[in-house]
Motif scaffolding. Structure first.
Motif, PDB file in Angstrom:
ATOM      1  N   PRO A  44     -56.824  -7.555 -41.052  1.00 15.67           N
ATOM      2  CA  PRO A  44     -57.493  -8.440 -40.092  1.00 15.67           C
ATOM      3  C   PRO A  44     -57.470  -7.868 -38.678  1.00 15.67           C
ATOM      4  O   PRO A  44     -56.563  -7.105 -38.329  1.00 15.67           O
ATOM      5  N   LEU A  45     -58.462  -8.239 -37.896  1.00 13.27           N
ATOM      6  CA  LEU A  45     -58.541  -7.816 -36.500  1.00 13.27           C
ATOM      7  C   LEU A  45     -57.966  -8.895 -35.592  1.00 13.27           C
ATOM      8  O   LEU A  45     -58.398  -9.076 -34.452  1.00 13.27           O
ATOM      9  N   LEU A  46     -56.988  -9.600 -36.124  1.00 14.75           N
ATOM     10  CA  LEU A  46     -56.284 -10.667 -35.413  1.00 14.75           C
ATOM     11  C   LEU A  46     -54.814 -10.570 -35.796  1.00 14.75           C
ATOM     12  O   LEU A  46     -54.468 -10.592 -36.972  1.00 14.75           O
ATOM     13  N   ARG A  47     -53.940 -10.432 -34.781  1.00 13.35           N
ATOM     14  CA  ARG A  47     -52.505 -10.342 -35.012  1.00 13.35           C
ATOM     15  C   ARG A  47     -51.798 -11.541 -34.383  1.00 13.35           C
ATOM     16  O   ARG A  47     -52.176 -12.013 -33.312  1.00 13.35           O
ATOM     17  N   TRP A  48     -50.746 -12.001 -35.059  1.00 13.71           N
ATOM     18  CA  TRP A  48     -49.940 -13.108 -34.578  1.00 13.71           C
ATOM     19  C   TRP A  48     -48.517 -12.608 -34.337  1.00 13.71           C
ATOM     20  O   TRP A  48     -47.929 -11.972 -35.207  1.00 13.71           O
ATOM     21  N   LEU A  49     -47.974 -12.896 -33.188  1.00 14.11           N
ATOM     22  CA  LEU A  49     -46.585 -12.566 -32.872  1.00 14.11           C
ATOM     23  C   LEU A  49     -45.902 -13.822 -32.347  1.00 14.11           C
ATOM     24  O   LEU A  49     -46.324 -14.385 -31.331  1.00 14.11           O
ATOM     25  N   LEU A  50     -44.853 -14.259 -33.036  1.00 16.18           N
ATOM     26  CA  LEU A  50     -44.071 -15.411 -32.591  1.00 16.18           C
ATOM     27  C   LEU A  50     -42.756 -14.886 -32.025  1.00 16.18           C
ATOM     28  O   LEU A  50     -41.962 -14.268 -32.737  1.00 16.18           O
ATOM     29  N   VAL A  51     -42.532 -15.128 -30.737  1.00 14.80           N
ATOM     30  CA  VAL A  51     -41.337 -14.652 -30.050  1.00 14.80           C
ATOM     31  C   VAL A  51     -40.413 -15.840 -29.783  1.00 14.80           C
ATOM     32  O   VAL A  51     -40.812 -16.820 -29.143  1.00 14.80           O
ATOM     33  N   ARG A  52     -39.186 -15.733 -30.261  1.00 12.00           N
ATOM     34  CA  ARG A  52     -38.181 -16.782 -30.046  1.00 12.00           C
ATOM     35  C   ARG A  52     -37.394 -16.447 -28.785  1.00 12.00           C
ATOM     36  O   ARG A  52     -36.729 -15.416 -28.699  1.00 12.00           O
ATOM     37  N   LEU A  53     -37.461 -17.343 -27.798  1.00 18.16           N
ATOM     38  CA  LEU A  53     -36.736 -17.174 -26.542  1.00 18.16           C
ATOM     39  C   LEU A  53     -35.493 -18.052 -26.475  1.00 18.16           C
ATOM     40  O   LEU A  53     -34.634 -17.849 -25.619  1.00 18.16           O
ATOM     41  N   GLY A  54     -35.415 -19.014 -27.349  1.00 17.25           N
ATOM     42  CA  GLY A  54     -34.284 -19.930 -27.383  1.00 17.25           C
ATOM     43  C   GLY A  54     -34.486 -20.921 -28.506  1.00 17.25           C
ATOM     44  O   GLY A  54     -35.490 -20.875 -29.228  1.00 17.25           O
ATOM     45  N   ALA A  55     -33.539 -21.832 -28.664  1.00 17.42           N
ATOM     46  CA  ALA A  55     -33.623 -22.794 -29.762  1.00 17.42           C
ATOM     47  C   ALA A  55     -34.918 -23.590 -29.719  1.00 17.42           C
ATOM     48  O   ALA A  55     -35.529 -23.869 -30.758  1.00 17.42           O
ATOM     49  N   ASP A  56     -35.348 -23.965 -28.523  1.00 17.73           N
ATOM     50  CA  ASP A  56     -36.559 -24.773 -28.371  1.00 17.73           C
ATOM     51  C   ASP A  56     -37.586 -24.109 -27.467  1.00 17.73           C
ATOM     52  O   ASP A  56     -38.400 -24.778 -26.830  1.00 17.73           O
ATOM     53  N   ARG A  57     -37.558 -22.776 -27.388  1.00 19.33           N
ATOM     54  CA  ARG A  57     -38.525 -22.036 -26.560  1.00 19.33           C
ATOM     55  C   ARG A  57     -39.108 -20.878 -27.355  1.00 19.33           C
ATOM     56  O   ARG A  57     -38.364 -20.036 -27.863  1.00 19.33           O
ATOM     57  N   HIS A  58     -40.426 -20.891 -27.478  1.00 18.73           N
ATOM     58  CA  HIS A  58     -41.122 -19.823 -28.200  1.00 18.73           C
ATOM     59  C   HIS A  58     -42.392 -19.437 -27.454  1.00 18.73           C
ATOM     60  O   HIS A  58     -42.927 -20.226 -26.656  1.00 18.73           O
ATOM     61  N   ARG A  59     -42.860 -18.244 -27.747  1.00 23.38           N
ATOM     62  CA  ARG A  59     -44.192 -17.824 -27.319  1.00 23.38           C
ATOM     63  C   ARG A  59     -44.953 -17.378 -28.557  1.00 23.38           C
ATOM     64  O   ARG A  59     -44.422 -16.638 -29.386  1.00 23.38           O
ATOM     65  N   LEU A  60     -46.187 -17.811 -28.637  1.00 27.16           N
ATOM     66  CA  LEU A  60     -47.072 -17.359 -29.706  1.00 27.16           C
ATOM     67  C   LEU A  60     -48.136 -16.478 -29.076  1.00 27.16           C
ATOM     68  O   LEU A  60     -48.893 -16.924 -28.210  1.00 27.16           O
ATOM     69  N   VAL A  61     -48.169 -15.225 -29.502  1.00 29.41           N
ATOM     70  CA  VAL A  61     -49.086 -14.234 -28.938  1.00 29.41           C
ATOM     71  C   VAL A  61     -50.184 -13.951 -29.955  1.00 29.41           C
ATOM     72  O   VAL A  61     -49.905 -13.484 -31.067  1.00 29.41           O
ATOM     73  N   LEU A  62     -51.420 -14.247 -29.593  1.00 32.10           N
ATOM     74  CA  LEU A  62     -52.580 -13.992 -30.447  1.00 32.10           C
ATOM     75  C   LEU A  62     -53.336 -12.805 -29.871  1.00 32.10           C
ATOM     76  O   LEU A  62     -53.864 -12.877 -28.757  1.00 32.10           O
ATOM     77  N   THR A  63     -53.353 -11.712 -30.605  1.00 29.60           N
ATOM     78  CA  THR A  63     -54.047 -10.503 -30.172  1.00 29.60           C
ATOM     79  C   THR A  63     -55.205 -10.247 -31.126  1.00 29.60           C
ATOM     80  O   THR A  63     -55.012 -10.228 -32.343  1.00 29.60           O
ATOM     81  N   SER A  64     -56.395 -10.064 -30.589  1.00 28.39           N
ATOM     82  CA  SER A  64     -57.573  -9.885 -31.443  1.00 28.39           C
ATOM     83  C   SER A  64     -58.530  -8.904 -30.793  1.00 28.39           C
ATOM     84  O   SER A  64     -58.413  -8.568 -29.611  1.00 28.39           O
ATOM     85  N   HIS A  65     -59.486  -8.439 -31.588  1.00 29.53           N
ATOM     86  CA  HIS A  65     -60.559  -7.626 -31.036  1.00 29.53           C
ATOM     87  C   HIS A  65     -61.722  -8.546 -30.683  1.00 29.53           C
ATOM     88  O   HIS A  65     -62.022  -9.492 -31.409  1.00 29.53           O
TER      89      HIS A  65
END
Length: 254
Positions: free
Chosen positions: A119-140
């Motif tokens: 796929p030309l779409l990537r998902w990255l879930l970054v855990r910064l803490g118990a209740d803190r996350h970032r969801l990074v959507l990278t696409s073309h």
């Protein structure tokens, strides 16, 4: 076309915009790909990563165009190849700081896509803490535009909440509509608009021909200005990105 697990579901043409993006991506091979785009969502509160990953996979299963690969036929004309099934490109990581999370997101953005390998779409879930996350959507950009990306996020969060997203017509319906348009009339309109132009019209004459990575410039609008700008874009049937790009083009053209 009959589908089978892991097989090919459909072969579709490209939209005019996709044709342009495909050409630019192949023309700039080896240079940084400025058409890799990214959205970063900050998620606060308890989160179930497995459930969120399942929502991302469901989106890929529901929308055939998100599974597209772009390859040329033997005659050279590019087409979209739609596999019947495709696993979401999902990664999870931990970061001890916001700066470390920024580095992880930047690494995703700098990693180029091969348009022939979905796929030309990537998902990255970054855990910064118990209740803190970032969801990074990278696409073309050939896969998603500024109008579609927020709808993708809306459907993702709707699915994560256990609800059914609004019905979406297949992308191939849009391609069929494009095919019915009067292309010769459009060509005549552009010939009239460009009448008298006999040479390349560079925005910045003398600029280097190589591709340069974009730089970041921040400008903050008031709530009233933001609302007025969004209302104007909506009235024109445009995305905010199109309005901003148009304004920037006028500035460069001065």
């Amino acid at each position: 076309m009959t589908t089978r697990p892991g097989g090919l579901q459909d072969i579709l043409p490209l939209s005019p915009l996709q044709e342009g993006l495909y050409f630019l991506s192949t023309y700039a091979a080896g240079d940084p790909d400025v058409y890799v785009v990214q959205q970063v969502l900050t998620l606060a509160g308890p989160l179930d990563p497995a459930r969120l990953r399942g929502a991302a996979q469901t989106l890929l299963d529901r929308h055939a165009n998100l599974r597209a690969a772009f390859r040329p036929r033997k005659a050279g004309q590019p087409v979209q190849l739609i596999p019947a099934s495709l696993e979401a490109d999902w990664t999870e990581a931990e970061a001890g700081s916001d700066a470390a999370a920024d580095e992880l997101a930047d690494a995703q953005r700098r990693r180029p896509f091969d348009l022939a390998r979905p796929p030309l779409l990537r998902w990255l879930l970054v855990r910064l803490g118990a209740d803190r996350h970032r969801l990074v959507l990278t696409s073309h950009h050939i896969l998603l535009d500024g109008w579609s990306a927020p709808l993708l996020v809306r459907d993702l969060l709707t699915l994560y909440a256990g609800n059914e997203p609004p019905h979406a017509r297949p992308y191939k319906d849009y391609l069929a509509w494009v095919a019915r348009q009067d292309r010769p009339a459009a060509e005549r309109a552009w010939r009239d608009a460009l009448a008298g132009v006999e040479e390349p019209t560079l925005v910045r004459p003398g600029a280097a021909a190589s591709v340069a990575e974009p730089e970041l410039a921040e400008l903050y609008l008031s709530e009233a200005e933001t609302t007025a700008l969004a209302d104007r874009a909506r009235a024109l049937g445009l995305t905010l990105n199109t309005v901003v790009q148009g304004a920037w083009a006028l500035v460069l053209g001065e």
